[in-house]
Design a protein around this motif. Structure first.
Motif, mmCIF file in Angstrom:
data_model
loop_
_atom_site.group_PDB
_atom_site.id
_atom_site.type_symbol
_atom_site.label_atom_id
_atom_site.label_comp_id
_atom_site.label_asym_id
_atom_site.label_seq_id
_atom_site.Cartn_x
_atom_site.Cartn_y
_atom_site.Cartn_z
ATOM 1 N N LEU A 12 0.837 -1.206 0.000
ATOM 2 C CA LEU A 12 0.000 0.000 0.000
ATOM 3 C C LEU A 12 0.867 1.248 0.000
ATOM 4 N N ARG A 13 1.910 1.237 0.804
ATOM 5 C CA ARG A 13 2.787 2.410 0.872
ATOM 6 C C ARG A 13 3.959 2.332 -0.091
ATOM 7 N N TYR A 14 4.599 1.169 -0.194
ATOM 8 C CA TYR A 14 5.899 1.096 -0.864
ATOM 9 C C TYR A 14 5.850 0.401 -2.224
ATOM 10 N N GLY A 15 4.736 -0.203 -2.561
ATOM 11 C CA GLY A 15 4.640 -0.864 -3.866
ATOM 12 C C GLY A 15 5.073 -2.318 -3.830
ATOM 13 N N ASN A 16 4.924 -2.979 -4.973
ATOM 14 C CA ASN A 16 5.326 -4.374 -5.137
ATOM 15 C C ASN A 16 6.842 -4.480 -5.287
ATOM 16 N N ALA A 17 7.319 -5.711 -5.394
ATOM 17 C CA ALA A 17 8.762 -5.932 -5.556
ATOM 18 C C ALA A 17 9.315 -5.120 -6.720
ATOM 19 N N ARG A 18 8.564 -5.042 -7.827
ATOM 20 C CA ARG A 18 9.104 -4.304 -8.979
ATOM 21 C C ARG A 18 9.312 -2.832 -8.664
ATOM 22 N N ASP A 19 8.433 -2.293 -7.833
ATOM 23 C CA ASP A 19 8.544 -0.874 -7.510
ATOM 24 C C ASP A 19 9.731 -0.588 -6.601
ATOM 25 N N LEU A 20 10.270 -1.621 -5.998
ATOM 26 C CA LEU A 20 11.395 -1.474 -5.083
ATOM 27 C C LEU A 20 12.719 -1.751 -5.771
ATOM 28 N N THR A 21 12.684 -1.976 -7.070
ATOM 29 C CA THR A 21 13.876 -2.412 -7.793
ATOM 30 C C THR A 21 14.366 -1.325 -8.743
#
Lengths: 528, 528
Positions: free
Chosen positions: B206-215
């Motif tokens: 909800l706040r930080y996104g899925n794994a792809r959004d963290l890459t």
């Protein structure tokens, strides 16, 4: 396939836009192109003949086609450095017409150059003389697909067509008490389709991400004549490859985005902004880390300005009131924002007091009102305009890891100084994203024309340095037609091979925006 | 190409893992496969012969190979429903070895099944009997590539190899006073490579996104033997197609991610969490909107629980202290977090007071300490374990637009009731992301076995409904081998064609994780 017919010309003012000869693409001596497919990566393109043009006229009707002098508005670019060519401007009304155009052009092997707001700075949206595609393309304009299909505050999402102007999308979100955070200088004319095709950035990336991060799904027309229907309003969807992210940023070389489902956010009820002098890029970065620690995502923007830019503003836009006079060598514009009750203003004041104490900020201006905040941004956003009036020899849109940004600025200055110590550098931009606009100008009083000969050397110097530091020669503007040589030089060989393979797979006729976004030459061979 | 040799078997306990016959992939009557390429989309695969196995043994050394009974740990999956087969477990030490393995297998046309932590729930990480690939694959385990190469708090980034366990990545970030926010129940054994290959979700999306959004970037080995080097620590890089996002979520069907540059965030100094009874899914959603308005991105998690799940917990994990007894029909777990001085706790209290006043929350528990907060999460994360002990007939990982979630829950209950009114539904999950885990259980006292015959009908009912509401049958778990039929049924035809074309372009031998992530059948034809 239709026989060759006399070439069409479209005049843009006094310039003939279609070249008389297209030797590399229609050699006289080759066998029937239908039987002799072009080598991979270099499909053979053809000129639009009357059969194709008539098919497009019949498909699109009078509103859907622009020809002759009426085509001129689609053939300019913002800095007026390039002028495009077109066999015809096709203005489809929907995704199905768009797909039909692509299919017709693919079958006829006629190049297509997609066009949205036309504000791109790297020539991805037009085919200038001397650049690919060689036969004048069909320019596919998305401007008539300009409906806001749906605004759903409950889903924090909206669906807009590719021709919607960014400012109109922002306004539609605001009318539903939501924020669409994509924001950049050209938002009054840039259109959603182009913003997504180039994965645009802007001033709010630090908090909200690039255009791709704001996109939940897309609808796109493909060169096989089909329509990709991916307008889902979902935060999570792991059903298959992420084709959305492949098409976003591919600059119209794989398909044409015709609509997008976009993310909306709560409108910040509180904002605070400050313009601060800071001793050096190093202290600007330390200030960034201090504010990020204190505000996390609520640090919405963090821009760096150099005195050179302020001097240009004073010289070329003297009516613009600057926040600090005389300007400090380095300044930052920081903005924080958050919900009601989140005390942005007092927390910013407290953080800045600490910054001053630690020597990270010398003095500055805290916006006392919404009008003052807007005025700080007007100054920031006027910098590119003053730059254009002064006339850069070479402009760069680079990014680097934050830990290496200060080194880039120092080494860049040294390296440019070695080329000519009198050159002026205006280094500014989205420091929070590690993204600088790095523009090199002739000495005061000299004209750009006298320094044209240095442009190539300056570009190479800046881009070599940024590559050495693990950065990118294209942070937010894309590759377009002006940076394909950079992509060839700096691109990872395996990545270039993958790109070429994907391009061949999805656009086997090679008609989608030829000459843009890809390095052009055959990709490097795979390892043994 | 090496000649056919006697088949190898690997026993996993008492199960023979390599099938005796592989009729569709190695028919006796076809001509030399080297001269008769398989039709597109259905490359002909071969069994690993001794030549290939010896080449792999020589390349990888004793530590790099597991065979026979030693292969067993790589052939299980978390729910013990499937058992994999393998010709050999290959454990490369780096990206170069990984690429070499892929190239050898591609040349030999031997399938490769990549394997990371083995925690996937849809069978993407193993090749069970009766599922593709038919000749037993080389299982490529990333577990030896487990170095944290770099943690750079200055860049808010770290570079970790694919074999790093998620909890270790979290700990490395924490040691540098940063947060790596990806968090899910299996974080003690899930590895980065698998988390990215499946674009994992979890409780902080909800706040930080899925794994792809963290890459930020990836390094990956490709079937042509090359290594994609894209480990840039850049927030902005528009130089070429986004291959990172193409490989992330492609479940090892295009290449093997060997390392990733991951985003880090400031560690929240303040957290507050509450477990609240709420009258209905509608009020839960209204509460979500209230909190999102009040906290924006600082609303970090928003989970929904149904009483059925609480009853299962009481029955199967009776020692676990539940926050509310008796449990309300619906409850939510909401967490907010932010920097020091951001007053999370008092603001949450104020927001909840408003929620109670508006009838969105009945009663509940506000965590009074970090230990209480952790306890609320323990309860939430124990739900899947209790589910497993009870034994679902059918489990679903679905997403829908928030505006349709309540309708999905109501219509789902009706539709399942029409199948059998005694069936029990445990509907819970990441409501803030529109992502529900929707599990259907036999009536109390009955065993799963008695209801196996209903599984297909239940699955079809749930997935048809979610598709009708604009949702996805795979929100965060991927497609794997268990949902390929769903992808075929619900996937957009143009998207499936694009996926097939990309797959053929990047893995022409068809050796990368055959049977996973793609619908398998030839894609639908393009329109006329």
């Amino acid at each position: 396939m239709a026989p060759h017919r006399p070439r069409r010309r479209i005049a843009n003012g006094d310039a003939v836009l279609t070249p008389e000869t297209t030797p590399q693409s229609t050699p006289q001596s080759t066998p029937d192109p239908d039987r002799a497919p072009a080598p991979p990566g270099e499909p053979r393109l053809r000129e639009a003949d009357e059969a194709l043009l008539n098919a497009l006229r019949a498909l699109l009707g009078p509103e859907g086609v622009r020809e002759g002098p009426d085509a001129a508005p689609w053939l300019r670019e913002p800095r007026d450095r390039l002028t495009g060519r077109a066999a015809l401007i096709a203005r489809p009304a929907d995704a199905e017409q768009t797909a039909r155009i692509l299919r017709l052009c693919a079958e006829a092997r006629v190049p297509v150059v997609p066009h949205a707001g036309g504000t791109g700075l790297v020539g991805g949206q037009l085919a200038p003389q001397g650049m690919a595609p060689e036969p004048a393309p069909v320019v596919l304009s998305v401007d008539r697909m300009n409906r806001i299909r749906q605004v759903s505050p409950e889903d924090d999402a909206m669906i807009v067509e590719a021709g919607v102007i960014l400012a109109d999308a922002q306004a539609a979100a605001e009318a539903a008490d939501r924020l669409f955070p994509l924001s950049l200088a050209s938002e009054g004319s840039a259109r959603i389709g182009g913003l997504l095709a180039t994965n645009a950035g802007g001033v709010n990336v630090l908090r909200y991400g690039n255009a791709r991060d704001l996109t939940l799904g897309i609808e796109a027309a493909l060169p096989d004549g089909s329509v990709l229907r991916g307008l889902k309003l979902l935060r999570k969807d792991n059903a298959g490859y992420d084709l959305r992210h492949l098409l976003i940023g591919s600059e119209g070389t794989l398909g044409v985005i015709t609509a997008a489902a976009l993310r909306l956010f709560p409108r910040p009820a509180e904002r605070a902004a400050a313009w601060l002098g800071t001793p050096s890029p190093e202290t600007a970065l330390a200030l960034l880390h201090l504010l990020r620690g204190a505000f996390a995502e609520q640090l919405t923007a963090f821009e760096l300005m150099h005195r050179t830019g302020m001097d240009f503003l004073a010289e070329r836009l003297p009516d613009l009131r600057q926040p600090m006079t005389p300007p400090p060598e380095w300044a930052v514009l920081a903005e924080v924002s958050g919900p009601a009750g989140s005390a942005q203003r007092p927390r910013l004041e407290a953080a800045l007091a600490e910054a001053v104490e630690r020597g990270l900020a010398a003095d500055g201006v805290l916006a006392e009102s919404e009008a003052q905040r807007a005025q700080l941004w007007r100054v920031r956003e006027a910098i590119p305009e003053a730059n254009r009036k002064v006339g850069a020899i070479s402009s760069h849109d680079v990014s680097a890891p934050l830990s290496r940004i200060a080194r880039f600025i120092a080494l860049g200055r040294e390296a440019i100084g070695r080329i000519d110590p009198a050159l002026r550098i205006n280094c500014f931009g989205h420091l929070g994203d590690g993204n600088l606009h790095y523009n090199v100008f002739p000495p005061k009083g000299a004209s750009r024309g006298d320094y044209e000969r240095l442009r190539g050397r300056i570009q190479r110097t800046v881009h070599d340095l940024i590559a050495e530091l693990g950065g990118s020669f294209s942070a937010e503007h894309g590759v377009g037609r002006l940076k394909t040589a950079d992509l060839r030089r700096y691109g990872d060989p395996a990545a270039l091979r993958m790109m070429a393979a994907i391009k061949r797979a999805l656009d086997p006729a090679g008609v989608m925006n030829p000459g843009a976004a890809l390095p052009g030459d055959p990709p490097p061979a795979a390892p043994d």
